[in-house]
Design an enzyme around this catalytic site. Sequence first.
Site, PDB file in Angstrom:
ATOM      1  N   LYS A  94      46.745  59.381  35.718  1.00  0.00           N
ATOM      2  CA  LYS A  94      45.421  59.630  35.939  1.00  0.00           C
ATOM      3  C   LYS A  94      44.745  60.875  36.147  1.00  0.00           C
ATOM      4  CE  LYS A  94      42.581  55.850  36.815  1.00  0.00           C
ATOM      5  NZ  LYS A  94      43.002  54.411  36.647  1.00  0.00           N
TER       6      LYS A  94
HETATM    7  P1  NAD Z   1      32.058  51.913  35.569  1.00  0.00           P
HETATM    8  O1  NAD Z   1      31.720  53.447  35.909  1.00  0.00           O
HETATM    9  O2  NAD Z   1      31.739  51.266  34.426  1.00  0.00           O
HETATM   10  O3  NAD Z   1      31.183  51.186  36.937  1.00  0.00           O
HETATM   11  C1  NAD Z   1      31.533  51.507  38.291  1.00  0.00           C
HETATM   12  C2  NAD Z   1      30.511  50.934  39.000  1.00  0.00           C
HETATM   13  O4  NAD Z   1      30.872  51.060  40.446  1.00  0.00           O
HETATM   14  C3  NAD Z   1      29.072  51.339  38.611  1.00  0.00           C
HETATM   15  O5  NAD Z   1      28.412  49.982  38.807  1.00  0.00           O
HETATM   16  C4  NAD Z   1      28.791  52.044  40.062  1.00  0.00           C
HETATM   17  O6  NAD Z   1      27.277  51.987  40.543  1.00  0.00           O
HETATM   18  C5  NAD Z   1      29.774  51.224  41.087  1.00  0.00           C
HETATM   19  N1  NAD Z   1      29.589  51.966  42.329  1.00  0.00           N
HETATM   20  C6  NAD Z   1      30.141  53.310  42.550  1.00  0.00           C
HETATM   21  N2  NAD Z   1      30.169  53.755  43.883  1.00  0.00           N
HETATM   22  C7  NAD Z   1      29.788  52.574  44.498  1.00  0.00           C
HETATM   23  C8  NAD Z   1      29.789  52.124  45.846  1.00  0.00           C
HETATM   24  N3  NAD Z   1      30.037  53.187  46.793  1.00  0.00           N
HETATM   25  N4  NAD Z   1      29.522  50.949  46.088  1.00  0.00           N
HETATM   26  C9  NAD Z   1      29.183  50.010  45.339  1.00  0.00           C
HETATM   27  N5  NAD Z   1      29.349  50.273  43.952  1.00  0.00           N
HETATM   28  C10 NAD Z   1      29.494  51.484  43.583  1.00  0.00           C
HETATM   29  O7  NAD Z   1      33.752  51.919  36.051  1.00  0.00           O
HETATM   30  P2  NAD Z   1      34.447  50.665  35.782  1.00  0.00           P
HETATM   31  O8  NAD Z   1      35.381  51.005  34.370  1.00  0.00           O
HETATM   32  O9  NAD Z   1      33.963  49.440  35.830  1.00  0.00           O
HETATM   33  O10 NAD Z   1      35.700  50.781  36.754  1.00  0.00           O
HETATM   34  C11 NAD Z   1      35.509  49.969  38.040  1.00  0.00           C
HETATM   35  C12 NAD Z   1      36.947  49.907  38.808  1.00  0.00           C
HETATM   36  O11 NAD Z   1      37.584  49.365  37.975  1.00  0.00           O
HETATM   37  C13 NAD Z   1      37.495  51.342  39.197  1.00  0.00           C
HETATM   38  O12 NAD Z   1      38.269  51.186  40.310  1.00  0.00           O
HETATM   39  C14 NAD Z   1      38.415  51.555  38.063  1.00  0.00           C
HETATM   40  O13 NAD Z   1      39.674  52.339  38.437  1.00  0.00           O
HETATM   41  C15 NAD Z   1      38.986  50.067  37.687  1.00  0.00           C
HETATM   42  N6  NAD Z   1      39.376  49.611  36.453  1.00  0.00           N
HETATM   43  C16 NAD Z   1      38.974  49.900  35.297  1.00  0.00           C
HETATM   44  C17 NAD Z   1      39.405  49.741  34.220  1.00  0.00           C
HETATM   45  C18 NAD Z   1      38.698  49.910  33.006  1.00  0.00           C
HETATM   46  O14 NAD Z   1      39.363  49.218  31.936  1.00  0.00           O
HETATM   47  N7  NAD Z   1      37.488  50.350  32.826  1.00  0.00           N
HETATM   48  C19 NAD Z   1      40.707  49.259  34.046  1.00  0.00           C
HETATM   49  C20 NAD Z   1      41.439  48.927  35.331  1.00  0.00           C
HETATM   50  C21 NAD Z   1      40.713  49.374  36.565  1.00  0.00           C
END
Ligand code: NAD
Length: 429
Positions: A114
């Site tokens: 990561k």
């Molecule tokens: P993203 O950037 O598309 O969205 C992140 C969201 O979190 C946004 O809506 C943002 O406003 C919100 N956010 C940030 N800080 C916050 C807070 N303090 N309180 C509430 N909301 C908050 O990111 P994503 O790709 O959707 O990833 C989200 C989570 O899922 C992360 O933990 C990431 O590691 C995990 N994840 C993502 C993927 C993927 O394929 N994108 C895969 C597995 C896990």
Amino acid sequence: MTTQTVEKPERKEGMYEVVMDQFARAADIMNLDPGVRKILAKTNTEIVVHFPVRLDNGKIEVFTGYRVQHNNALGPYKGGLRYHETVDIDAARALAIWMTWKSSLAGLPYGGAKGGIQLNPKEYSKGELERITRRFTYALGDNIGPDLDIPAPDVNTNAQIMAWIADTFSSTKSPATRFANLHVVTGKPMGAGGLAGRDRATGFGVVANLKSWSVRSKQPLKGMRFIVQGFGNVGYWTSHFLLKEGATLIGVQDATATIHDPNGIDPEALLKHSDANGRNIKGFTGAKEIEPSEFFGLECDIVVPAALGNQITGENAGNIKAKVVAEGANGPTNTAGELILRNNRVDIIPDILCNSGGVIGSYYEWLQNKRSEIWKIEEVLEMIHDKIDTAFAQVVATSGEFNVDWRTSAYIVALRRLENTYMERGIFP
Ligand code: NAD
């Protein structure tokens, strides 16, 4: 450009400590080989790069980027790149370690890594983000590669950023090998070698897990109410697919606002608003804005944390009234929060299982590029569903075998595979 931010730093609460607590618990219970335990307790490689970029105002800024490669016993390192102020070496370590467990549990030929850049992307123009991304890729050099370490999107990174990485990496190689390097990243746009369905893979996987949970616990998803923290890639797609199961979205929280409507929030209308508003939900008129502290206490059946780590803690876990927490985010529940949820008999579908649709989708994108094939979205989603069903069944069976919670049994499944690999292969020299 938005200056508003209410994002809570996740690092100060220690994601690294959380992942190591979880590892220790599972290793003790399964009696993991002591040598393998020592190996897995450390990361293989930690890369920190400082690189300069000229901003739109002509000034030079020096950025710090990270890539932590935890373990590659099962295959090339795999894991996302995050652009966020909380990215540091410990956050990258924790997230890399979770990736090793996740890839192992899903039965993929990958290790875990990561990384990312410590910045708030909302403070930079698109041109600046492109230059930052390209220069970061250049600084990482041959520490990444299609058979070595394959990044993917994570918080605040997307298909566009992956396309810039793939283009920069390939452009630094001989033109004759350009297409042999396309799969240096996954999560690319379709025109740049992306996979149909990779955009929705994680949210689709969260719902595939919830469907298995629903069958197992004999509680139909139809008619259930759910809340989602984070309305980015994972939060939106999870809402989209849960609605198709007949569930109702009644609360959403992102970095800018918390909204509630017990009669239902339309995720498609919310996405439209968010896209037009710098990817923020603030100002949405289809629901009432409430205090952020009220969020986890909302009356509902399913909670989907899909934002940052350490959000469900000793302070707020007791407010959760739902039947199940489906961890779309990585590390959303800390050790104290988990104990409270377990005592209150709230089921937890652990992150390394629940959000594995993303890395499984990435695996198929990587294979598609390696084989120079192009697959249909229906085939892709079916393959993702199948792998998740297999992992879910293993987690349930192992939980019965050891009489442990699902997080610990998910770890045991993942660690057993790694242990077997080390036992069969031995340690060089
Ligand atoms: P993203 O950037 O598309 O969205 C992140 C969201 O979190 C946004 O809506 C943002 O406003 C919100 N956010 C940030 N800080 C916050 C807070 N303090 N309180 C509430 N909301 C908050 O990111 P994503 O790709 O959707 O990833 C989200 C989570 O899922 C992360 O933990 C990431 O590691 C995990 N994840 C993502 C993927 C993927 O394929 N994108 C895969 C597995 C896990």
